[in-house]
Motif scaffolding. Structure first.
Motif, PDB file in Angstrom:
ATOM      1  N   LYS A  97     -11.986  68.178 -11.090  1.00  0.00           N
ATOM      2  CA  LYS A  97     -12.526  67.389  -9.979  1.00  0.00           C
ATOM      3  C   LYS A  97     -11.565  67.388  -8.795  1.00  0.00           C
ATOM      4  CE  LYS A  97     -14.551  62.967  -8.661  1.00  0.00           C
ATOM      5  NZ  LYS A  97     -14.717  63.487  -7.349  1.00  0.00           N
ATOM      6  N   ARG A  98     -10.279  67.199  -9.073  1.00  0.00           N
ATOM      7  CA  ARG A  98      -9.278  67.183  -7.999  1.00  0.00           C
ATOM      8  C   ARG A  98      -9.271  68.520  -7.257  1.00  0.00           C
ATOM      9  NH1 ARG A  98      -4.623  69.377  -8.053  1.00  0.00           N
ATOM     10  NH2 ARG A  98      -4.517  69.571 -10.313  1.00  0.00           N
ATOM     11  N   VAL A  99      -9.277  69.631  -8.006  1.00  0.00           N
ATOM     12  CA  VAL A  99      -9.246  70.958  -7.383  1.00  0.00           C
ATOM     13  C   VAL A  99     -10.559  71.235  -6.651  1.00  0.00           C
ATOM     14  CG1 VAL A  99      -9.009  73.439  -7.803  1.00  0.00           C
ATOM     15  CG2 VAL A  99      -7.557  71.817  -9.045  1.00  0.00           C
ATOM     16  N   ALA A 100     -11.677  70.872  -7.251  1.00  0.00           N
ATOM     17  CA  ALA A 100     -12.980  71.067  -6.597  1.00  0.00           C
ATOM     18  C   ALA A 100     -13.039  70.287  -5.294  1.00  0.00           C
ATOM     19  CB  ALA A 100     -14.108  70.652  -7.532  1.00  0.00           C
ATOM     20  N   ASP A 101     -12.523  69.074  -5.288  1.00  0.00           N
ATOM     21  CA  ASP A 101     -12.497  68.279  -4.060  1.00  0.00           C
ATOM     22  C   ASP A 101     -11.632  68.948  -2.986  1.00  0.00           C
ATOM     23  OD1 ASP A 101     -14.178  66.393  -5.214  1.00  0.00           O
ATOM     24  OD2 ASP A 101     -12.568  64.935  -5.606  1.00  0.00           O
ATOM     25  N   ALA A 102     -10.498  69.497  -3.402  1.00  0.00           N
ATOM     26  CA  ALA A 102      -9.622  70.190  -2.436  1.00  0.00           C
ATOM     27  C   ALA A 102     -10.315  71.422  -1.862  1.00  0.00           C
ATOM     28  CB  ALA A 102      -8.306  70.585  -3.108  1.00  0.00           C
ATOM     29  N   ILE A 103     -10.994  72.180  -2.711  1.00  0.00           N
ATOM     30  CA  ILE A 103     -11.687  73.393  -2.251  1.00  0.00           C
ATOM     31  C   ILE A 103     -12.813  73.023  -1.304  1.00  0.00           C
ATOM     32  CG2 ILE A 103     -13.168  75.312  -2.969  1.00  0.00           C
ATOM     33  CD1 ILE A 103     -11.463  75.343  -5.620  1.00  0.00           C
ATOM     34  N   GLN A 162      -6.123  78.645  -4.569  1.00  0.00           N
ATOM     35  CA  GLN A 162      -6.900  78.219  -3.406  1.00  0.00           C
ATOM     36  C   GLN A 162      -6.000  77.715  -2.283  1.00  0.00           C
ATOM     37  OE1 GLN A 162      -7.807  75.143  -1.863  1.00  0.00           O
ATOM     38  NE2 GLN A 162      -6.541  73.828  -3.151  1.00  0.00           N
ATOM     39  N   GLN A 163      -4.827  77.188  -2.642  1.00  0.00           N
ATOM     40  CA  GLN A 163      -3.892  76.751  -1.605  1.00  0.00           C
ATOM     41  C   GLN A 163      -3.351  77.948  -0.814  1.00  0.00           C
ATOM     42  OE1 GLN A 163      -0.851  73.908  -2.845  1.00  0.00           O
ATOM     43  NE2 GLN A 163      -2.272  73.091  -4.370  1.00  0.00           N
ATOM     44  N   VAL A 164      -3.063  79.051  -1.500  1.00  0.00           N
ATOM     45  CA  VAL A 164      -2.631  80.269  -0.810  1.00  0.00           C
ATOM     46  C   VAL A 164      -3.732  80.728   0.138  1.00  0.00           C
ATOM     47  CG1 VAL A 164      -2.075  82.726  -1.105  1.00  0.00           C
ATOM     48  CG2 VAL A 164      -1.000  81.012  -2.579  1.00  0.00           C
ATOM     49  N   GLY A 216     -18.304  81.587  -4.243  1.00  0.00           N
ATOM     50  CA  GLY A 216     -17.506  82.790  -4.452  1.00  0.00           C
ATOM     51  C   GLY A 216     -16.628  82.693  -5.681  1.00  0.00           C
ATOM     52  N   PRO A 217     -15.343  82.959  -5.533  1.00  0.00           N
ATOM     53  CA  PRO A 217     -14.451  83.021  -6.698  1.00  0.00           C
ATOM     54  C   PRO A 217     -14.085  81.654  -7.265  1.00  0.00           C
ATOM     55  CG  PRO A 217     -13.162  83.228  -4.716  1.00  0.00           C
ATOM     56  CD  PRO A 217     -14.623  83.218  -4.289  1.00  0.00           C
ATOM     57  N   PHE A 236      -3.996  78.499   3.189  1.00  0.00           N
ATOM     58  CA  PHE A 236      -2.943  78.813   4.155  1.00  0.00           C
ATOM     59  C   PHE A 236      -3.303  80.064   4.951  1.00  0.00           C
ATOM     60  CE2 PHE A 236       0.602  81.462   5.371  1.00  0.00           C
ATOM     61  CZ  PHE A 236       1.233  80.634   6.286  1.00  0.00           C
ATOM     62  N   LEU A 237      -3.691  81.127   4.239  1.00  0.00           N
ATOM     63  CA  LEU A 237      -3.966  82.394   4.919  1.00  0.00           C
ATOM     64  C   LEU A 237      -5.157  82.289   5.872  1.00  0.00           C
ATOM     65  CD1 LEU A 237      -3.364  84.816   1.921  1.00  0.00           C
ATOM     66  CD2 LEU A 237      -1.916  84.563   3.964  1.00  0.00           C
ATOM     67  N   ARG A 238      -6.152  81.516   5.526  1.00  0.00           N
ATOM     68  CA  ARG A 238      -7.337  81.388   6.391  1.00  0.00           C
ATOM     69  C   ARG A 238      -7.135  80.398   7.528  1.00  0.00           C
ATOM     70  NH1 ARG A 238     -12.839  80.959   4.552  1.00  0.00           N
ATOM     71  NH2 ARG A 238     -13.310  80.810   6.764  1.00  0.00           N
ATOM     72  N   TYR A 239      -6.467  79.277   7.266  1.00  0.00           N
ATOM     73  CA  TYR A 239      -6.477  78.186   8.234  1.00  0.00           C
ATOM     74  C   TYR A 239      -5.131  77.886   8.882  1.00  0.00           C
ATOM     75  CZ  TYR A 239     -10.855  77.545   5.764  1.00  0.00           C
ATOM     76  OH  TYR A 239     -12.079  77.761   5.191  1.00  0.00           O
ATOM     77  N   ASN A 240      -4.042  78.408   8.342  1.00  0.00           N
ATOM     78  CA  ASN A 240      -2.727  78.088   8.889  1.00  0.00           C
ATOM     79  C   ASN A 240      -1.879  79.306   9.219  1.00  0.00           C
ATOM     80  OD1 ASN A 240      -2.998  75.183   8.680  1.00  0.00           O
ATOM     81  ND2 ASN A 240      -2.921  75.502   6.478  1.00  0.00           N
ATOM     82  N   SER A 241      -2.399  80.472   8.987  1.00  0.00           N
ATOM     83  CA  SER A 241      -1.680  81.708   9.271  1.00  0.00           C
ATOM     84  C   SER A 241      -1.482  81.874  10.769  1.00  0.00           C
ATOM     85  CB  SER A 241      -2.496  82.893   8.724  1.00  0.00           C
ATOM     86  OG  SER A 241      -1.945  84.112   9.146  1.00  0.00           O
ATOM     87  N   LYS A 242      -0.441  82.583  11.126  1.00  0.00           N
ATOM     88  CA  LYS A 242      -0.212  82.906  12.537  1.00  0.00           C
ATOM     89  C   LYS A 242      -0.966  84.160  12.973  1.00  0.00           C
ATOM     90  CE  LYS A 242       3.894  80.336  13.179  1.00  0.00           C
ATOM     91  NZ  LYS A 242       5.264  80.249  13.541  1.00  0.00           N
ATOM     92  N   ILE A 243      -1.604  84.834  12.018  1.00  0.00           N
ATOM     93  CA  ILE A 243      -2.366  86.037  12.358  1.00  0.00           C
ATOM     94  C   ILE A 243      -3.601  85.614  13.152  1.00  0.00           C
ATOM     95  CG2 ILE A 243      -3.693  87.980  11.444  1.00  0.00           C
ATOM     96  CD1 ILE A 243      -1.889  87.964   9.009  1.00  0.00           C
ATOM     97  N   PRO A 244      -3.813  86.192  14.328  1.00  0.00           N
ATOM     98  CA  PRO A 244      -5.020  85.860  15.090  1.00  0.00           C
ATOM     99  C   PRO A 244      -6.284  86.116  14.254  1.00  0.00           C
ATOM    100  CG  PRO A 244      -3.495  87.124  16.440  1.00  0.00           C
ATOM    101  CD  PRO A 244      -2.946  87.144  15.036  1.00  0.00           C
TER     102      PRO A 244
END
Length: 182
Positions: free
Chosen positions: A17-23, A48-50, A32-33, A53-61
Motif C-alpha cells: 500500500k505504501r509503495v502503491a501510494d508513492a507510485i 520506482q524512486q529511481v 505498466g511495470p 528521479f529520472l522522469r521528474y528531477n533529472s537535469k536532462i531537458p
C-alpha cells in the motif's frame, strides 16, 4: 495474456500500500511495470524512486529524456513503454516525424544537434553496453558529467522497464494496438 497480474489492491500488505501510494502519487496511476513490481515492495520502492528521479528531477531537458526513453523502448520493442512515452516525446518538442521513423526502426529525423547526439549515445549504450572514447568525450563535452550519468541511468532503468513489460507481457490499455511490427 499477462503472465503476472498486479496484486489485488484490497489484499495489499502495508508495504504494498505504501509503495502503491508513492507510485500513484507521483504518476497518477499504477500501470505498466509497477503492477508486477508490487509483488516485491522491497524491489518496487527503490526502483520506482529511481524512475521518479529520472522522469521528474533529472537535469536532462524533456525532449532529450523522452527521446532516450523512446530509443530504449523501440530497441527492446516494449509496447507499453512506447505507448506511454512516444506522445510525451512529441509534447516535449521532438518532431513527430522523427518519432515515427524511430518507431519503425529507422534513424529519426529531423533532430536537433543535441537530440541527434542523445539518440546516438543511447543507441551505442544499449547495443554495446558501453561508449567508445570518442562518443564519451562528445557526450561530456556537450552535456557534462551529470547529464551523462543521468543518460546512462535512463538507458539502464528503461531497459529494466522494457524487460519487465516484455517478460510479464504487460498489456497495453484496452483498445490500443502494438506500435511495433512483429
Amino acid at each position: 495474456m499477462q503472465r503476472l497480474d498486479p496484486p489485488d489492491p484490497s489484499m495489499y500488505t502495508d508495504d504494498q500500500k505504501r509503495v502503491a501510494d508513492a507510485i500513484s502519487g507521483t504518476r497518477g496511476s499504477i500501470g505498466g511495470p509497477f503492477g508486477p513490481w508490487l509483488h516485491v515492495p522491497g524491489f518496487a520502492d527503490p526502483s520506482q524512486q529511481v524512475g521518479a528521479f529520472l522522469r521528474y528531477n533529472s537535469k536532462i531537458p524533456g525532449n532529450l529524456r523522452e527521446l532516450a526513453i523512446c530509443t530504449v523502448g523501440q530497441y527492446w520493442q516494449a509496447d507499453y513503454e512506447w505507448f506511454a512515452h512516444a506522445p510525451l516525446a512529441v509534447e516535449e518538442g521532438v518532431d513527430d516525424g522523427a518519432i515515427e521513423l524511430l518507431r519503425k526502426g529507422d534513424v529519426p529525423q529531423p533532430l536537433s544537434d543535441q537530440e541527434r547526439l542523445v539518440y546516438e549515445l543511447t543507441r551505442e549504450i544499449i547495443t554495446t553496453g558501453k561508449l567508445s572514447d570518442a562518443s564519451y568525450g562528445s557526450g561530456v563535452a556537450n552535456f557534462g558529467n551529470e547529464i551523462m550519468i543521468e543518460l546512462i541511468g535512463i538507458c539502464g532503468y528503461y531497459t529494466l522497464i522494457s524487460f519487465t513489460l516484455n517478460v510479464f507481457k504487460v498489456p497495453l490499455p484496452e483498445g490500443e494496438s502494438s506500435p511495433f511490427y512483429r
